[in-house]
Design a protein around this motif. Structure first.
Motif, PDB file in Angstrom:
ATOM      1  N   ASN A  20       0.861  -1.187   0.000  1.00  0.00           N
ATOM      2  CA  ASN A  20       0.000   0.000   0.000  1.00  0.00           C
ATOM      3  C   ASN A  20       0.891   1.229   0.000  1.00  0.00           C
ATOM      4  O   ASN A  20       1.775   1.355   0.854  1.00  0.00           O
ATOM      5  N   VAL A  21       0.651   2.118  -0.939  1.00  0.00           N
ATOM      6  CA  VAL A  21       1.407   3.359  -1.046  1.00  0.00           C
ATOM      7  C   VAL A  21       0.457   4.513  -0.761  1.00  0.00           C
ATOM      8  O   VAL A  21      -0.573   4.652  -1.416  1.00  0.00           O
ATOM      9  N   ILE A  22       0.812   5.317   0.215  1.00  0.00           N
ATOM     10  CA  ILE A  22       0.018   6.484   0.580  1.00  0.00           C
ATOM     11  C   ILE A  22       0.781   7.709   0.087  1.00  0.00           C
ATOM     12  O   ILE A  22       1.908   7.962   0.524  1.00  0.00           O
ATOM     13  N   GLN A  23       0.168   8.440  -0.833  1.00  0.00           N
ATOM     14  CA  GLN A  23       0.815   9.620  -1.400  1.00  0.00           C
ATOM     15  C   GLN A  23      -0.209  10.728  -1.602  1.00  0.00           C
ATOM     16  O   GLN A  23      -1.365  10.456  -1.931  1.00  0.00           O
ATOM     17  N   ASN A  24       0.237  11.936  -1.413  1.00  0.00           N
ATOM     18  CA  ASN A  24      -0.570  13.117  -1.704  1.00  0.00           C
ATOM     19  C   ASN A  24      -1.896  13.151  -0.946  1.00  0.00           C
ATOM     20  O   ASN A  24      -2.919  13.576  -1.487  1.00  0.00           O
ATOM     21  N   VAL A  25      -1.859  12.711   0.303  1.00  0.00           N
ATOM     22  CA  VAL A  25      -3.027  12.812   1.176  1.00  0.00           C
ATOM     23  C   VAL A  25      -2.702  13.936   2.160  1.00  0.00           C
ATOM     24  O   VAL A  25      -1.732  13.835   2.915  1.00  0.00           O
ATOM     25  N   LYS A  75       5.047   4.063   2.480  1.00  0.00           N
ATOM     26  CA  LYS A  75       4.764   2.751   1.894  1.00  0.00           C
ATOM     27  C   LYS A  75       4.653   1.744   3.036  1.00  0.00           C
ATOM     28  O   LYS A  75       5.474   1.756   3.944  1.00  0.00           O
ATOM     29  N   MET A  76       3.634   0.884   2.944  1.00  0.00           N
ATOM     30  CA  MET A  76       3.492  -0.159   3.958  1.00  0.00           C
ATOM     31  C   MET A  76       3.183  -1.475   3.276  1.00  0.00           C
ATOM     32  O   MET A  76       2.548  -1.512   2.217  1.00  0.00           O
TER      33      MET A  76
END
Length: 160
Positions: free
Chosen positions: A79-84, A91-92
């Motif tokens: 899971n990539v969390i970007q631009n939140v 990245k997890m």
């Protein structure tokens, strides 16, 4: 106990994986019949086939070397969390499930599967390896804590 081989899952592992998924689901149904529905089969062949072909999804089995019995199954996804706005980019590797058949617990197989995900996380350079565990599953909670995982949040409910 026979030696265990941890390897990437293949389509031919479906029967063993399905049996383990059914065992895990039954545990959830027994503990929370107000939440979980009884099912004939927790994971269809088609669903398993699709998971095997999903990008950034990692499926592993623990197989006994002497008879090729599938005694464990684990899956995770990147899971990539970007631009939140609210969150830092990160990245997890999120573990969807780790299942060891009830007759095979306590022999280090779960620890081996976790180690595979920790090493994979390092290889793909994630910030963390994460999972969710139900509060009724105290054995799993103790297992994860023993491996160094720490609680980050709790989901609570008020049943009406």
């Amino acid at each position: 106990m026979s030696e265990i081989n941890i390897r990437r899952a293949v389509i031919g592992d479906y029967t063993g994986v399905s049996a383990l998924m059914d065992e895990l689901h039954h545990l959830h149904v027994e503990a929370r019949p107000d939440v979980y529905r009884e099912l004939q089969t927790r994971m269809s062949y088609k669903e398993y086939e699709q998971l095997l072909g999903t990008d950034q999804r990692y499926l592993y089995v623990a197989e006994m070397l002497d008879n090729s019995e599938i005694v464990g199954y684990a899956s995770a996804q990147l899971n990539v969390i970007q631009n939140v706005d609210l969150l830092l980019d990160r990245k997890m590797l999120y573990i969807n499930e780790i299942i060891i058949g009830s007759k095979h617990r306590g022999h280090g197989t779960g620890k081996q599967l976790m180690q595979v995900f920790i090493e994979l996380g390092k290889e793909i350079q994630v910030d963390s390896v994460e999972l969710t565990v139900s509060t009724f599953n105290t054995g799993a909670q103790a297992f994860y804590e023993q491996l160094g995982l720490v609680g980050r949040s709790s989901r609570m409910e008020y049943i009406l």
